[in-house]
Design an enzyme around this catalytic site. Structure first.
Site, PDB file in Angstrom:
ATOM      1  N   ASP A   1       5.165   8.874  46.171  1.00  0.00           N
ATOM      2  CA  ASP A   1       4.027   8.958  45.251  1.00  0.00           C
ATOM      3  C   ASP A   1       2.890   9.735  45.914  1.00  0.00           C
ATOM      4  O   ASP A   1       2.641   9.584  47.106  1.00  0.00           O
ATOM      5  CB  ASP A   1       3.552   7.542  44.893  1.00  0.00           C
TER       6      ASP A   1
ATOM      7  N   ASP B   1       3.826   9.663  34.095  1.00  0.00           N
ATOM      8  CA  ASP B   1       2.370   9.591  34.208  1.00  0.00           C
ATOM      9  C   ASP B   1       1.701  10.758  33.493  1.00  0.00           C
ATOM     10  O   ASP B   1       0.562  11.096  33.777  1.00  0.00           O
ATOM     11  CB  ASP B   1       1.933   9.519  35.684  1.00  0.00           C
TER      12      ASP B   1
ATOM     13  N   HIS C   1       1.592  15.139  47.874  1.00  0.00           N
ATOM     14  CA  HIS C   1       0.764  16.236  48.387  1.00  0.00           C
ATOM     15  C   HIS C   1      -0.479  15.742  49.109  1.00  0.00           C
ATOM     16  O   HIS C   1      -1.099  16.485  49.850  1.00  0.00           O
ATOM     17  CB  HIS C   1       0.375  17.188  47.242  1.00  0.00           C
TER      18      HIS C   1
END
Length: 1534
Positions: free
Chosen positions: A530, A631, A533
């Protein structure tokens, strides 16, 4: 069968200073990775390091080992050696390499994919088969109900489930805000039960074995819930004001904004135009004004970055008065005031470095006025610096206001935002950036807490994301102003975690997260990283290493928002990410959606068969292509409900992992919020009714359609449908083809998207017809989204429900006739090899999908099977899909290798090579591609060179591929050319014709692929046969040696007309043939071309000098001894005036205008005698003399014959007597450029030195033979390089020859020990031993240019401009020419090394290396010489005497063949100097450039010359015999 194997080997070429850390290299388990040296590293002692572990050893990221080199040829040959890894363990691995003192000269990463296994039998689930469905875990309800809810995924055809985290959630109830990473969420257990991780693991294992499903879950490393108990106990795990004091100003601003929220909510700013309910632009302007005029002046943030001027003044004043001076060791005498930033970030906490102040501000004296003046200047400077800080803070504040405004607009005004309504404490003006675990206080009271570390330690920074930020930067660390400038989109429920650089920096956090990782990897097959980045890379690396320690085949998925593929690769390579999440929702239209399918996987339809051993190519990350992620916004809100099915179908046809999120298939018309959703997913019930809200079944939404699509996706991947074609039929219709390259079956899915609601958007009812090549076997599925009678959608309070009014009408595995979507289908024959079905549609309404299974038509299918059968003799890759031939043609009944074994090397020249001029002699030419260019060779190499660039890139749009698809011309050219040759060549032609006959009956789009397979098979078989006919040096040699040895086949052929004069018919082993014109028997000896394409045919093919410079390398070393003998004897027969011809002209048109060719010929006889077993017997061979006297007419063969040793004696006799004649037919008839004096040829032996000397300033009798041609520049008829006198290489060659005959005579192999000559009427005898000693004694004295300025041997010290070299000649008519530095002395060093003093030789070689050595060749003249010019342009005619018409041919351009002699000389004298190691390094490094050129050249050769510094010269031959030969000789010496 050829020795091919199916093991996949990839080769990674290492190049100096090449860092590939941002390049993705993906490999599979079972692959072998070979590291090989690129040209820049060859010759160096390179070590390759990797952290890939030895078998059975655990992986440690920081533990590297050195890989051992393998030597395939058994020799230390840098062109072929490699070190390798047998890849058996998934993960990310690093390699780096270095040499000498450089430990890291380059490096990168490789990613090895995991192998996933399912079922009781543990069968492999390929990554491209994956179809994943995401579940928000909190919506699964009690653990006992999970199986019923998750069964929906199984029954809809998914084979992977993604769970959001199953841990205890934080206060916000966000799926990704975890209160405790180690506990299974207790809310999943019913009263009286307590389920744990073992129960989850058991369920996951049941899904794997019984449902054939893999389960993965998220890992969240970036943050923890703000209410996590452990973060309160261990606040050091977050960014607080104690461990991160740089955040103090941002915290002050955050608290001020919180108080602004409370005051706004209370209506205290209404008088200023700012109400609690912000609804219009004027409210925003009021807010901007309040922040700018009320908030910022109150909190004075600039003070955190300023100096206390008064305090600094006092200290400075005191130091100056006390006469303290600056410490120069600290300032370095630099006058620049240095400000020390306060590490605690207190107001006015910055201080001044007083040493820099005292250095910068110095009073003229210690008198009061001077001291005061100095202090004033100091104060002014501090005030200026404080002002600068104030202005900088104003900029930060303006950015903060802009970010606050953007946030308020999105949350309260934007149509696509959440429209939060009035400002309250629950819905504040802006999300808080820091946790504040204390009760309400005034802002002033809160500011006092800044001085209380026990309180400050709990003010923890929240996590979030920063738009457009560098993902490799941690935005909470010092140096970042993200919190101060309010650039963070904060998650107010989550605290950002502070790991530091290693576990030592925060032991509790690392240990806690390590345990969390181990729990996850123990019970799940994969993880989704999750917020990948924003996760510190070193943290993710560490945790994934832990996870793989538990589960080696861990499947790692991530979604990256870096905005750059290169940055994506940083994460993918370092973390070993298996699949990157990509989303169809990112496409704005169906065209873009189709492009994504093409982008994310598969190769083009009709792609070439790639070899098992091939270069490792960079790739893009493996995609997990989802129709929507959990999401992101719901597609129904952005597109239409009808688009769900066709967009799913487009995704399902992608050749990569695919998937969706739960709710999409049920047509849930809103985003299922990861924060706010608390309802449960419905359970599976196969007979669920429309009214049943807690259940779903096949009739729900697009579930039935998705099941069929998921099954199809998995079948296509499992059965090898790896080729993809995307056709944008019109604005809404996308047709996607998946093709299997072994069976040539296709599945074509036609999807009509519905990005707009058909109720409000006009869709054209006329759907264009489709043309599908091949035979449609069945309709795999046809499905339409249709409306049904149902109540309108109402959001249920307990269960997540979708639109009830839509369902899917679906049929599977039906015939075309049973289709309701297709109106009509007609078969049209495009040509003899391609059947096309035209499809017209009836009900391809928006929201529809139809998929056809297509085979080749039966005839083409059978022909392809037969082709594959015959190709399987070359590679087992073709066995799949192959069928034996019922009635095989006779020529195909034998293996091709058997036919090839009957070919001679002369036949191989025809099969493989022959440039255009050579073919034209036979009435043909090279194949020309219309609109492109002609192939370099008519033989197979012409095609192979082009296909070598097309194949790896699958460049099916290349003109050659287009030509193959358009017609059979190239097939016919390739086979008929050979059939016309008769004999064994014709049989190979018949074999090709038989294969091409099948090829002509398959669909045209497949012809390039199968043509290439036939071509490669024929070519590799031909090469194998070629090498078997050569010496053991070639057979056991490296690839480089073999490449060069092919030059022998390239240059040596038998033309339509004999190029050599006839040999004595008493000789054995002379080949004969019937003349194609007269039908009479004639000799057909192989001759050697000087170079291609300019010197390949007619009278300009054979040159004495070129032939004998190249003969040792191309014929003796390759084992072509008999053919070499015939060439030596043929030239011997043309001896005249004691010389052999320069231009042979079949002997009858010969020109005897060179002084050196005869010495090269003698050198070759010596080489033959020494190299060939019983080679000295050549001396006894009969020579048929064409010109027994200087003035005789050409005699027929056999009329005058004498043994070769007599011809040799004549050469030596004539030179010692002196040669003087005028060329026959002197004048423009034989040479249009030469002046009259140039036709006078004179050669003699200098009685003082023994040097062979001759020529004049109007002719050029050595290899540097450029004659001026420009009347405009007045160089016509003037040689650029006459090199008259004694040329150094002729001195060396004559010394070698004389030494050899002395040795032969002593062994009784040569009957003469000298020559009797007439001189002024008196006879005298010159013994060869005496001549040999005379040259030896004279050489150093006359050729060495000493370093000693007063060397008594130096007759012309005024002409010396380089010392420590050997002269290029002795006794030139222009004495300064003797002193020019050229590469010719290296030839003498190789053939007569005894002439040279070792130290002198070494010094001269070092000078040549420094001044003359280029990338590929040797400069022909010292670049310091005033007439040097390194660029040869034969077409240029201007006024420049030194350049016009290519006058500088040998005055600088870099010729390749001398580099061979330079390197051989270097190796010889390095042994004498004991400098072998460095010299071998140099030699290998230089040769590596030749190997690279040879591999890349479409001519498969080395050029005649290059322009300066290795630049391409368009006037050079592309491949030259002596260039190839002399480089091959270096490899022989190595």
């Amino acid at each position: 069968m050829l020795p091919q194997h199916l093991k996949q080997i990839r080769v990674l070429m290492l190049n100096d200073k090449e860092n590939l850390e941002r390049t993705l290299f993906r490999l599979e388990q079972g692959f072998e990775l070979q590291f090989r040296l690129g040209p820049s590293l060859q010759g160096r002692r390179v070590q390759v390091h990797t952290n890939y572990p030895l078998h059975g050893q655990p992986f440690r990221r920081d533990v590297f080992r050195v890989l051992a080199w393998n030597y395939p040829s058994g020799r230390d040959d840098d062109s072929d050696k490699y070190c390798s890894l047998d890849l058996k363990v998934a993960g990310s691995y690093q390699y780096y390499f270095g040499y000498g003192d450089i430990e890291r000269s380059g490096g990168g990463y490789i990613v090895v994919d995991p192998v996933l296994r399912v079922g009781v039998d543990n069968h492999v689930l390929p990554l491209d088969c994956v179809t994943i469905q995401t579940y928000l875990s909190k919506c699964l309800g009690k653990f006992d109900d999970w199986t019923d809810r998750l069964r929906v995924a199984k029954e809809t055809g998914y084979n992977m489930i993604h769970f959001t985290p199953l841990q205890t959630l934080g206060e916000s109830r966000s799926c990704y805000s975890l209160a405790d990473q180690l506990t299974f969420n207790p809310e999943f257990s019913s009263a009286g039960q307590s389920y744990g991780w073992e129960d989850v693991g058991a369920l996951v294992e049941m899904f794997r074995t019984e449902w054939n499903m893999i389960c993965i879950t998220d890992v969240v490393y970036n943050h923890t819930a703000a209410n996590s108990v452990w973060i309160r106990e261990h606040p050091e795990c977050g960014y607080n004001l104690v461990n991160s004091p740089h955040l103090r100003p941002a915290w002050v601003l955050d608290r001020a904004l919180w108080h602004l929220t409370t005051r706004t909510a209370q209506g205290r700013y209404e008088a200023k135009g700012l109400p609690a309910d912000i609804t219009e632009d004027k409210h925003l302007q009021a807010l901007r004004t309040v922040i700018r005029e009320d908030i910022f002046p109150q909190i004075k943030l600039w003070e955190f970055f300023q100096v206390d001027v008064d305090k600094a003044m006092q200290e400075f004043h005191s130091l100056v008065l006390n006469g303290v001076e600056a410490d120069h060791s600290k300032t370095g005498g630099v006058k620049r005031l240095k400000i020390i930033h306060d590490p605690e970030y207190r107001r006015y906490g910055n201080t001044v470095d007083m040493d820099s102040a005292l250095e910068t501000f110095v009073p003229l004296s210690l008198s009061t006025p001077h001291v005061e003046d100095c202090c004033d200047r100091f104060r002014d400077k501090l005030t200026q610096l404080n002002d600068e800080q104030y202005k900088l803070m104003q900029q930060h504040q303006e950015q903060a206001i802009n970010c606050i405004m953007g946030n308020v607009v999105y949350e309260r005004l934007a149509g696509h935002g959440p429209k939060l309504g009035p400002v309250t404490k629950k819905d504040p003006l802006v999300t808080r950036y820091f946790a504040f675990p204390y009760g309400d206080m005034t802002l002033e009271e809160e500011m006092l807490l800044l001085d209380d570390p026990e309180k400050c330690v709990h003010f923890l920074a929240h996590n979030g994301w920063v738009m457009g930020d560098d993902p490799l930067r941690n935005f909470a660390e010092p140096g970042s102003n993200v919190y101060l400038r309010r650039e963070l989109v904060a998650w107010g429920d989550s605290v950002k975690l502070r790991y530091g650089k290693s576990p030592e920096d925060c032991p509790y956090l690392w240990e806690h997260m390590k345990t969390y990782t181990e729990i996850t990897a123990t019970h799940f097959h994969g993880v989704r990283l999750d917020n990948c980045h924003s996760t510190p890379l070193h943290v993710a690396e560490y945790m994934l290493d832990v996870a793989r320690g538990v589960r080696p085949n861990l499947y790692v998925v991530a979604e990256l928002f870096t905005g750059s593929e290169e940055l994506d690769n940083v994460f993918v390579t370092k973390l070993g990410i298996s699949s990157l999440i990509r989303e169809a929702m990112s496409a704005g239209d169906s065209h873009e959606e189709g492009r994504l399918v093409y982008r994310y996987g598969g190769e083009p339809v009709g792609a070439f068969v790639q070899p098992s051993l091939r270069p490792l190519m960079p790739s893009i990350a493996h995609a997990m292509f989802l129709d929507v992620t959990h999401d992101n916004e719901c597609p129904i809100q952005l597109r239409s409900a009808l688009d769900s099915l066709p967009s799913s179908a487009i995704v399902s046809m992608a050749c990569c992992a695919t998937g969706s999120t739960r709710g999409y298939d049920e047509l849930v018309p809103h985003q299922i919020s990861v924060v706010k959703e608390e309802r449960f997913y419905p359970k599976w019930n196969p007979s669920a009714s429309l009214s049943s809200l807690g259940e779903v079944g096949p009739q729900t939404g697009i579930v039935a359609g998705k099941l069929a699509l998921n099954k199809l996706h998995q079948e296509l991947a499992a059965q090898g449908f790896i080729q993809v074609y995307v056709d944008q039929v019109d604005a809404d219709i996308v047709a996607i083809t998946r093709h299997c390259p072994s069976t040539h079956q296709s599945v074509v899915a036609v999807c009509r998207t519905a990005f707009h609601d058909p109720k409000t958007h006009h869709y054209d009812s006329n759907v264009p017809p489709m043309f599908i090549p091949g035979k449609i076997e069945e309709v795999v599925l046809e499905a339409r989204t249709v409306e049904r009678k149902a109540d309108n959608f109402e959001k249920d309070g307990k269960f997540i429900n979708g639109l009830p009014q839509y369902t899917v009408e679906i049929k599977e595995h039906i015939s075309l006739e049973q289709s309701t979507v297709v109106k009509h289908s007609a078969v049209t024959a495009k040509d003899r090899s391609e059947f096309v079905q035209e499809i017209t549609f009836e009900k391809l309404t928006p929201g529809s999908v139809i998929a056809f299974r297509v085979s080749l038509d039966p005839k083409a299918q059978q022909v392809v099977g037969v082709l594959r059968y015959y190709l399987s003799q070359f590679s087992p890759k073709f066995r799949k899909g192959s069928t034996a031939d019922d009635n095989p043609p006779e020529v195909l009944q034998k293996p091709l290798s058997q036919l090839m074994s009957k070919l001679s090397l002369a036949d191989m020249n025809v099969l493989l090579f022959r440039c255009d001029a050579e073919e034209q002699e036979d009435g043909g030419g090279c194949y020309s591609i219309p609109g492109w260019e002609s192939l370099k060779y008519a033989g197979l190499q012409g095609l192979v060179s082009v296909m070598a660039n097309i194949r790896p890139n699958n460049d099916l749009g290349h003109p050659v591929c287009a030509n193959l698809r358009q017609g059979d011309w190239l097939l016919d050219f390739t086979s008929k050319r050979l059939i016309s040759k008769e004999g064994p060549l014709a049989q190979v032609g018949e074999w090709l014709a038989a294969m091409f006959k099948y090829l002509k009956h398959i669909p045209r789009y497949l012809i390039p692929c199968y043509f290439d397979a036939i071509l490669v098979s024929t070519y590799t078989t031909a090469l194998d046969s070629t090498y078997k006919l050569m010496s053991s040096f070639v057979q056991n040699g490296s690839s480089f040696v073999r490449h060069l040895a092919l030059g022998s086949v390239q240059m040596c052929n038998v033309g339509r007309l004999p190029a050599l004069p006839p040999l004595s018919d008493k000789l054995e082993g002379v080949p004969y043939r019937l003349n194609p014109i007269s039908g009479e028997k004639e000799q057909c000896c192989v001759s050697m071309a000087a170079g291609l394409p300019h010197f390949s045919a007619g009278i300009f093919r054979c040159w004495g000098r070129d032939t004998f410079i190249a003969l040792r390398g191309l014929m003796l070393l390759t084992g072509r001894h008999l053919e070499a003998r015939n060439i030596i004897l043929a030239f011997a027969g043309t001896l005249r005036h004691g010389l052999i011809p320069n231009l042979l002209g079949e002997g009858r048109g010969a020109r005897y205008n060179c002084r050196d060719a005869v010495w090269w010929w003698l050198q070759c006889i010596q080489d033959y005698a020494n190299h060939v077993p019983q080679g000295h017997e050549i001396l006894l061979c009969p020579v048929s003399r064409m010109y027994p006297t200087d003035d005789s007419q050409p005699l027929p063969p056999g009329q005058v014959e004498q043994p070769l040793y007599d011809v040799i004696q004549e050469v030596l006799q004539r030179h010692l007597e002196g040669i003087s004649f005028r060329e026959r037919n002197a004048g423009p008839k034989i040479d249009m450029q030469m002046r009259d004096e140039g036709f006078n040829v004179e050669v003699k032996v200098d009685p003082k030195t023994g040097f062979v000397s001759g020529g004049n300033r109007f002719n050029c009798g050595t290899w540097m033979d450029k004659m001026g041609e420009s009347e405009r520049a007045r160089n016509k008829g003037m040689p650029a390089t006459p090199r008259d006198g004694a040329a150094v290489e002729i001195v060396g060659l004559s010394k070698s020859a004389v030494r050899w005959v002395v040795d032969l005579h002593s062994k009784g192999l040569f009957p003469y020990d000298g020559v009797t000559i007439q001189n002024n009427g008196t006879e005298s005898f010159v013994s060869y031993a005496q001549w040999n000693q005379q040259i030896q004694a004279s050489f150093e004295t006359h050729f060495w240019v000493s370093e000693d300025l007063h060397d008594p041997n130096e007759k012309h010290p005024e002409l010396v401009h380089k010392r420590g070299i050997y002269k290029d000649s002795h006794g030139a008519s222009s004495p300064w020419c003797d002193y020019q530095l050229r590469p010719n002395f290296t030839i003498a060093m190789v053939v007569a090394p005894e002439l040279f003093t070792v130290d002198h030789a070494w010094s001269a070689l070092e000078m040549a290396e420094k001044k003359l050595l280029g990338p590929l060749g040797m400069k022909t003249l010292d670049p310091d010489d005033m007439v040097y010019c390194g660029i040869y342009d034969n077409s240029l005619d201007n006024d420049n005497y030194n350049l016009a018409k290519g006058f500088n041919y040998h005055q600088g351009p870099e010729w390749l063949w001398p580099v061979g002699y330079f390197l051989r000389a270097k190796l010889y004298f390095a042994k004498k100097k004991e400098e072998e190691r460095d010299s071998v390094t140099l030699v290998k490094n230089v040769l590596s450039r030749h190997y690279t050129h040879l591999e890349r050249s479409p001519w498969k050769g080395l050029p005649e010359l290059t322009n300066e510094n290795g630049q391409y010269c368009p006037f050079s031959c592309e491949t030259q015999a002596w260039s190839l030969a002399t480089v091959l000789e270096v490899l022989y010496d190595l």
